[in-house]
Design an enzyme around this catalytic site. Sequence first.
Site, PDB file in Angstrom:
ATOM      1  N   LYS A 175      94.392  28.455  28.689  1.00 47.33           N
ATOM      2  CA  LYS A 175      94.292  29.886  28.344  1.00 47.33           C
ATOM      3  C   LYS A 175      92.992  30.229  27.648  1.00 47.33           C
ATOM      4  O   LYS A 175      92.449  31.323  27.833  1.00 47.33           O
ATOM      5  CB  LYS A 175      95.482  30.344  27.504  1.00 47.33           C
ATOM      6  CG  LYS A 175      95.787  29.485  26.285  1.00 47.33           C
ATOM      7  CD  LYS A 175      96.761  28.422  26.654  1.00 47.33           C
ATOM      8  CE  LYS A 175      96.895  27.351  25.606  1.00 47.33           C
ATOM      9  NZ  LYS A 175      98.268  26.907  25.425  1.00 47.33           N
TER      10      LYS A 175
ATOM     11  N   GLY B 212     104.359  28.722  28.685  1.00 45.30           N
ATOM     12  CA  GLY B 212     104.886  27.435  29.152  1.00 45.30           C
ATOM     13  C   GLY B 212     105.643  27.509  30.451  1.00 45.30           C
ATOM     14  O   GLY B 212     105.086  27.862  31.493  1.00 45.30           O
TER      15      GLY B 212
ATOM     16  N   GLY C   3     104.388  17.937  20.394  1.00 46.45           N
ATOM     17  CA  GLY C   3     103.508  18.267  21.518  1.00 46.45           C
ATOM     18  C   GLY C   3     103.361  19.759  21.761  1.00 46.45           C
ATOM     19  O   GLY C   3     102.876  20.172  22.811  1.00 46.45           O
TER      20      GLY C   3
ATOM     21  N   LYS D 183      96.289  34.351  25.269  1.00 43.94           N
ATOM     22  CA  LYS D 183      97.392  34.673  26.183  1.00 43.94           C
ATOM     23  C   LYS D 183      97.541  36.187  26.333  1.00 43.94           C
ATOM     24  O   LYS D 183      97.803  36.688  27.432  1.00 43.94           O
ATOM     25  CB  LYS D 183      98.688  34.046  25.662  1.00 43.94           C
ATOM     26  CG  LYS D 183      98.670  32.516  25.753  1.00 43.94           C
ATOM     27  CD  LYS D 183      99.785  31.913  24.930  1.00 43.94           C
ATOM     28  CE  LYS D 183      99.857  30.404  25.122  1.00 43.94           C
ATOM     29  NZ  LYS D 183     100.738  29.739  24.136  1.00 43.94           N
TER      30      LYS D 183
ATOM     31  N   GLY E 228     105.343  22.432  25.246  1.00 39.97           N
ATOM     32  CA  GLY E 228     105.888  21.091  25.456  1.00 39.97           C
ATOM     33  C   GLY E 228     105.510  20.555  26.821  1.00 39.97           C
ATOM     34  O   GLY E 228     105.219  21.327  27.754  1.00 39.97           O
TER      35      GLY E 228
HETATM   36  P1  NDP Z   1      96.341  16.776  25.088  1.00 36.91           P
HETATM   37  O1  NDP Z   1      95.398  16.783  23.960  1.00 36.91           O
HETATM   38  O2  NDP Z   1      97.674  16.147  24.898  1.00 36.91           O
HETATM   39  O3  NDP Z   1      95.656  16.060  26.341  1.00 36.91           O
HETATM   40  C1  NDP Z   1      94.321  16.283  26.701  1.00 36.91           C
HETATM   41  C2  NDP Z   1      93.913  15.296  27.769  1.00 36.91           C
HETATM   42  O4  NDP Z   1      92.571  15.579  28.152  1.00 36.91           O
HETATM   43  C3  NDP Z   1      93.941  13.830  27.307  1.00 36.91           C
HETATM   44  O5  NDP Z   1      94.462  13.009  28.326  1.00 36.91           O
HETATM   45  C4  NDP Z   1      92.448  13.515  27.077  1.00 36.91           C
HETATM   46  O6  NDP Z   1      92.100  12.157  27.299  1.00 36.91           O
HETATM   47  C5  NDP Z   1      91.810  14.378  28.140  1.00 36.91           C
HETATM   48  N1  NDP Z   1      90.408  14.670  27.845  1.00 36.91           N
HETATM   49  C6  NDP Z   1      89.885  15.209  26.724  1.00 36.91           C
HETATM   50  N2  NDP Z   1      88.546  15.304  26.809  1.00 36.91           N
HETATM   51  C7  NDP Z   1      88.211  14.800  28.021  1.00 36.91           C
HETATM   52  C8  NDP Z   1      86.993  14.591  28.688  1.00 36.91           C
HETATM   53  N3  NDP Z   1      85.836  14.931  28.131  1.00 36.91           N
HETATM   54  N4  NDP Z   1      87.021  14.041  29.925  1.00 36.91           N
HETATM   55  C9  NDP Z   1      88.183  13.692  30.501  1.00 36.91           C
HETATM   56  N5  NDP Z   1      89.385  13.863  29.916  1.00 36.91           N
HETATM   57  C10 NDP Z   1      89.393  14.411  28.684  1.00 36.91           C
HETATM   58  O7  NDP Z   1      96.496  18.285  25.565  1.00 36.91           O
HETATM   59  P2  NDP Z   1      97.775  19.024  26.184  1.00 36.91           P
HETATM   60  O8  NDP Z   1      98.322  18.234  27.300  1.00 36.91           O
HETATM   61  O9  NDP Z   1      98.696  19.449  25.093  1.00 36.91           O
HETATM   62  O10 NDP Z   1      97.107  20.395  26.729  1.00 36.91           O
HETATM   63  C11 NDP Z   1      96.330  20.402  27.904  1.00 36.91           C
HETATM   64  C12 NDP Z   1      96.075  21.863  28.298  1.00 36.91           C
HETATM   65  O11 NDP Z   1      97.326  22.496  28.547  1.00 36.91           O
HETATM   66  C13 NDP Z   1      95.363  22.715  27.241  1.00 36.91           C
HETATM   67  O12 NDP Z   1      94.557  23.654  27.891  1.00 36.91           O
HETATM   68  C14 NDP Z   1      96.511  23.410  26.543  1.00 36.91           C
HETATM   69  O13 NDP Z   1      96.121  24.621  25.931  1.00 36.91           O
HETATM   70  C15 NDP Z   1      97.416  23.665  27.732  1.00 36.91           C
HETATM   71  N6  NDP Z   1      98.823  23.874  27.404  1.00 36.91           N
HETATM   72  C16 NDP Z   1      99.470  22.989  26.596  1.00 36.91           C
HETATM   73  C17 NDP Z   1     100.795  23.168  26.318  1.00 36.91           C
HETATM   74  C18 NDP Z   1     101.551  22.242  25.423  1.00 36.91           C
HETATM   75  O14 NDP Z   1     102.703  22.552  25.103  1.00 36.91           O
HETATM   76  N7  NDP Z   1     100.973  21.110  24.993  1.00 36.91           N
HETATM   77  C19 NDP Z   1     101.551  24.301  26.881  1.00 36.91           C
HETATM   78  C20 NDP Z   1     100.765  25.170  27.744  1.00 36.91           C
HETATM   79  C21 NDP Z   1      99.452  24.954  27.977  1.00 36.91           C
HETATM   80  P3  NDP Z   1      92.686  10.966  26.377  1.00 36.91           P
HETATM   81  O15 NDP Z   1      94.150  10.866  26.728  1.00 36.91           O
HETATM   82  O16 NDP Z   1      91.933   9.778  26.779  1.00 36.91           O
HETATM   83  O17 NDP Z   1      92.461  11.419  24.970  1.00 36.91           O
HETATM   84  N1  HSE Z   2     100.083  25.542  21.542  1.00 38.28           N
HETATM   85  C1  HSE Z   2     100.762  26.385  22.456  1.00 38.28           C
HETATM   86  C2  HSE Z   2     101.983  26.970  21.803  1.00 38.28           C
HETATM   87  C3  HSE Z   2     101.161  25.600  23.677  1.00 38.28           C
HETATM   88  O1  HSE Z   2     102.382  26.504  20.732  1.00 38.28           O
HETATM   89  O2  HSE Z   2     102.539  27.925  22.331  1.00 38.28           O
HETATM   90  C4  HSE Z   2     101.718  26.468  24.787  1.00 38.28           C
HETATM   91  O3  HSE Z   2     100.747  27.284  25.334  1.00 38.28           O
END
Ligand code: NDP
Ligand code: HSE
Length: 435
Positions: A108, A137, A190, A208, A310
Amino acid sequence: MSKKDGQPIRVALLGCGTVGSEVARLLTEQAGELAARAGAPVEIVGIAVRRPDKHPELPQDLLTSDAASLVVSENVDVIVELVGGIEPVREWLLAGLKAGKSVVTANKALLADHSAELFEAADASGVDLYFEASVAGAIPLLRPLRESLAGDRITRVMGIVNGTTNFILSAMDETGAGYSETLDEASRLGYAEADPTADVDGYDAASKAAILASLSFHTRVTASDVHREGIADVTASDISAARLLGRAVKLLAICERVRDDNGVESVSVRVHPVMIPLSHQLARVNGAFNAVYVEADAAGELMFYGQGAGGAPTASAVLGDLVAVARNMVGGGRGPRESAHAALPVRPMGQTPTRYHVSLDVADIAGVLAQVAQVFADHGVSIAAVRQRDRHSTASLVVITHLAPDAALQSTVDEIAKLDVVHEVVSVMRVEGED
Ligand code: NDP
Ligand code: HSE
């Protein structure tokens, strides 16, 4: 890029953290069913992470730290971006779109500020850009706004779009839990962003809100157009003041189509804490759940509710988009493009009509209420309700206003705080859900 029946759709997965690892798991576990629904097998051909050595659980032959090369690889059809942040992700996605890859993203922060250039790159290559997981989500919300309601005129979108802050406010309200311990728990589960200040300071919800307003009002709205206040200043006093009045405190994103006295339309987009009556459906949305109301001329009121954060819930939305892209590749055609034809101006927060709840500790002497009421009157703010409770030498005074321009309400509160008879401004918060 179209696909012949049976040819696999080759996916580059960028990021394999909270969300990416669930996408990889579900893609593997449900491979047969997804292939049947998509019309072709959907296969991960590369996974980019920051630290490949920290991922012994993943197929080592697919792992790379070189996302920039993976996104332009000839062996890739679709990029699923789950890294987050703006750079270098923006550059990777633009390069991938230019190279003819479709993109599915949950990012986002990136979309709120750069969707125009991403859409332009997607259009230039005739590929798809899908981002259902970027808001709320698991809840199917952007597709209804972009597609199901494309024939209607949306007037208002209001809801809880950040799971982390809702989780914190719910815990503070229900158990009196402390702010920082609850934030740690949200991170552990998470829900929180990599930098959780994005959640608590309202940046995540503002991104958002920008996406929701852009889709709803066919207007480019960026995060900087959104009035943003987080929950860092919400105190236990605010929450107990709300409880006393039969209200709950929630962080809401509110996107409205507004018309001025001359009939000129604009959009108002804001994120801030509000008090809402406990009888309102949004007051009962707790934990990391999200809920969003949409009002449209013909459809009336719609409500969307579900898990807003999540790994697995968000992966559900990502996979829905991935199947949509795969179907487009197999059957021909593309998903919806950007729709920004209305190009409405954004109304400044100061001119946006809001209602305030103001709770004061005042001297318990004659004429105090009249002095306070006079300040409201001087700023043209009409009072809807007043409640006074006497203590020993002080009194508690609660004022709820009618709608007034936000700037007038702000200056009223500033001036009231300076009155000698006012000992303390205990709580000031906007009120919603009572019109
Ligand atoms: P995390 O921090 O859990 O995961 C990020 C991932 O990106 C990791 O695997 C990390 O690698 C990788 N990464 C970071 N930098 C690099 C790089 N330079 N090159 C390659 N890989 C890289 O994030 P989330 O899964 O929580 O979130 C991911 C996206 O989803 C974000 O945009 C977030 O806003 C969005 N989102 C998240 C939600 C949630 O509930 N968590 C819900 C809705 C959207 P490594 O594992 O090696 O550190
Ligand atoms: N950090 C965000 C939240 C993840 O708490 O809503 C979902 O976009």
